[in-house]
Scaffold this motif. Structure first.
Motif, short mmCIF file in Angstrom:
data_model
loop_
_atom_site.label_atom_id
_atom_site.label_comp_id
_atom_site.label_asym_id
_atom_site.label_seq_id
_atom_site.Cartn_x
_atom_site.Cartn_y
_atom_site.Cartn_z
N GLU A 1 -10.23 -6.88 1.89
CA GLU A 1 -10.79 -6.11 0.79
C GLU A 1 -10.63 -4.63 1.11
O GLU A 1 -10.86 -4.21 2.24
CB GLU A 1 -12.27 -6.44 0.58
CG GLU A 1 -12.53 -7.84 0.03
CD GLU A 1 -13.98 -8.03 -0.39
OE1 GLU A 1 -14.39 -7.39 -1.38
OE2 GLU A 1 -14.68 -8.80 0.27
N TRP A 2 -10.23 -3.84 0.10
CA TRP A 2 -10.09 -2.41 0.31
C TRP A 2 -10.18 -1.67 -1.02
O TRP A 2 -10.17 -2.28 -2.09
CB TRP A 2 -8.76 -2.10 1.01
CG TRP A 2 -7.52 -2.31 0.19
CD1 TRP A 2 -6.88 -1.41 -0.60
CD2 TRP A 2 -6.76 -3.53 0.08
NE1 TRP A 2 -5.78 -1.97 -1.19
CE2 TRP A 2 -5.68 -3.27 -0.78
CE3 TRP A 2 -6.89 -4.81 0.63
CZ2 TRP A 2 -4.74 -4.24 -1.11
CZ3 TRP A 2 -5.96 -5.78 0.32
CH2 TRP A 2 -4.90 -5.49 -0.54
N THR A 3 -10.30 -0.36 -0.93
CA THR A 3 -10.33 0.51 -2.11
C THR A 3 -9.23 1.55 -1.99
O THR A 3 -8.82 1.91 -0.87
CB THR A 3 -11.69 1.20 -2.27
OG1 THR A 3 -11.93 2.01 -1.11
CG2 THR A 3 -12.80 0.19 -2.42
N ALA A 4 -8.76 2.04 -3.11
CA ALA A 4 -7.71 3.06 -3.11
C ALA A 4 -7.81 3.86 -4.40
O ALA A 4 -8.39 3.41 -5.39
CB ALA A 4 -6.33 2.42 -2.98
N CYS B 1 -6.19 5.19 -0.18
CA CYS B 1 -5.91 5.28 1.23
C CYS B 1 -6.03 3.89 1.88
O CYS B 1 -5.38 3.62 2.87
CB CYS B 1 -6.89 6.20 1.93
SG CYS B 1 -6.68 7.95 1.53
N GLY B 2 -6.90 3.01 1.29
CA GLY B 2 -7.08 1.71 1.91
C GLY B 2 -5.86 0.83 1.72
O GLY B 2 -5.16 0.90 0.71
N PHE B 3 -5.63 -0.06 2.69
CA PHE B 3 -4.50 -1.00 2.60
C PHE B 3 -4.72 -2.08 3.65
O PHE B 3 -4.58 -1.82 4.84
CB PHE B 3 -3.18 -0.27 2.82
CG PHE B 3 -1.97 -1.10 2.52
CD1 PHE B 3 -1.70 -1.52 1.23
CD2 PHE B 3 -1.10 -1.46 3.54
CE1 PHE B 3 -0.57 -2.28 0.95
CE2 PHE B 3 0.03 -2.21 3.27
CZ PHE B 3 0.30 -2.62 1.98
N TYR B 4 -5.09 -3.28 3.20
CA TYR B 4 -5.44 -4.37 4.10
C TYR B 4 -6.47 -3.86 5.12
O TYR B 4 -7.46 -3.27 4.73
CB TYR B 4 -4.18 -4.96 4.73
CG TYR B 4 -3.36 -5.70 3.67
CD1 TYR B 4 -3.65 -7.03 3.36
CD2 TYR B 4 -2.34 -5.06 2.97
CE1 TYR B 4 -2.93 -7.70 2.37
CE2 TYR B 4 -1.62 -5.74 2.00
CZ TYR B 4 -1.93 -7.04 1.70
OH TYR B 4 -1.24 -7.70 0.72
N ASP B 5 -6.29 -4.02 6.41
CA ASP B 5 -7.28 -3.53 7.38
C ASP B 5 -6.94 -2.15 7.91
O ASP B 5 -7.49 -1.72 8.93
CB ASP B 5 -7.41 -4.52 8.55
CG ASP B 5 -8.38 -5.64 8.24
OD1 ASP B 5 -9.11 -5.52 7.24
OD2 ASP B 5 -8.39 -6.64 8.98
#
Length: 325
Positions: free
Chosen positions: A180-183, A205-209
């Motif tokens: 789970e991530w945000t971008a 900026c988020g991407f997988y872990d």
């Protein structure tokens, strides 16, 4: 205002199987159901027959309300585990996909701004046992000026179930698991009506872990109605627990409009991961309304250590004619 369509294909370009796909779709359209508002509804069904993977089907439907100031759409699609269109493609099998979106547009009066738009889009993908595999929830706000300059901001939350490890750019491994991530994404684009147009898009900026930052820049030069050249550059910096990788992609697109009915389009692309160079030229001539000549030529090559190594050359010619009754 409605239409009915059919599709039928037979064959496998690889020659490794016997494959047939047949299907039909129906679109209902009404501009009178809710006063002056338009309503669209689509349904489709396809079935593939293969001597290697068996027979299976794909079906779905959608309903859309493409109006202002409010617009919306909902769609559903199911793709069987063994659905295999050899003369086409399917990115993902054994799924049920649900998509929904709502948009609101506000139009300005007596202002340098033309529109202000708010939107939300949601996607859910499950397996055939209704277990969640993918979720995307995105929210956006965009503004457009009377000169057709545009700016947009998007924010999204994402979920992905990865059943087996996969690699990114043949370098990084994303292990199996649930992520789970945000971008967010910010973009700006000037009007194509200007001789010089600029487009910039930044995703972070988020991407997988880990994290990923992607920047795309495109510069369009159109000195007149007959010629256009658009160089573009895209760079992605990915940082995961399993390592880092930088991906660079360069591209040049050019269009020559000899007449309103005759066009030559060319595209060149290169990336640092595959070191693959690609060239594609497409010539289109609509010599009569509904009648068209289309010619395409492509060349791919590797450029390792500044050497040009040709890989594949392709050419195709298509002549089309529309029969009207």
């Amino acid at each position: 205002q409605s239409r009915l369509g059919f599709v039928f294909t037979n064959g496998d370009p690889t020659g490794q199987s016997e494959n047939t796909v047949a299907g039909a779709d129906f679109q209902y359209r009404s501009s009178e159901l809710f006063g002056d508002k338009t309503v669209l509804a689509d349904v489709f069904y396809q079935r593939s027959f293969s001597n290697t993977v068996g027979d299976d089907d794909s079906f779905g439907g959608s309903i859309a309300f493409p109006n202002e100031p409010w617009a919306g759409e909902f769609s559903f699609k199911q793709i069987g585990a063994n659905f295999f269109p050899a003369l086409g493609f399917v990115n993902r099998t054994a799924i049920r996909a649900y998509n929904g979106s709502v948009d609101y547009v506000y139009r300005f009066e007596n202002s340098f701004l033309r529109t202000l738009e708010f939107g939300t889009e949601h996607q859910f993908v499950t397996d055939l046992h209704d277990r969640l595999e993918t979720r995307e929830n995105q929210f956006s706000i965009s503004v457009e000026t009377n000169a057709a300059d545009e700016a947009e901001f998007d924010f999204g939350t994402f979920y992905e179930f990865v059943p087996a490890p996969f690699d990114i750019a043949d370098t990084l491994i994303v292990p199996a698991g649930r992520y789970e991530w945000t971008a967010f994404e910010v973009s700006f684009e000037t009007s194509d009506a200007r001789p010089l147009a600029l487009g910039v898009q930044v995703t972070c900026c988020g991407f997988y872990d880990g994290s990923a930052v992607e920047v795309q820049v495109e510069l369009g030069y159109r000195p007149n109605a007959y010629f256009e050249i658009v160089p573009g550059y895209e760079v992605t910096f990915i940082d995961l627990p399993t390592g880092k990788v930088d991906i660079h992609v360069g591209e040049i697109t050019s269009v020559v409009n000899f007449t309103p009915d005759m066009q030559l389009a060319m595209q060149i692309q290169y990336d640092n991961i595959s070191q693959d160079f690609g060239f594609l030229a497409r010539y289109r001539w609509e010599y009569l309304p509904g009648s068209e000549l289309f010619v395409a030529f492509g060349q791919s090559a590797l450029i390792p250590d500044s050497r040009f190594v040709a890989q594949r050359t392709q050419a195709s010619v298509r002549l089309g004619h529309t029969f009207r009754f």
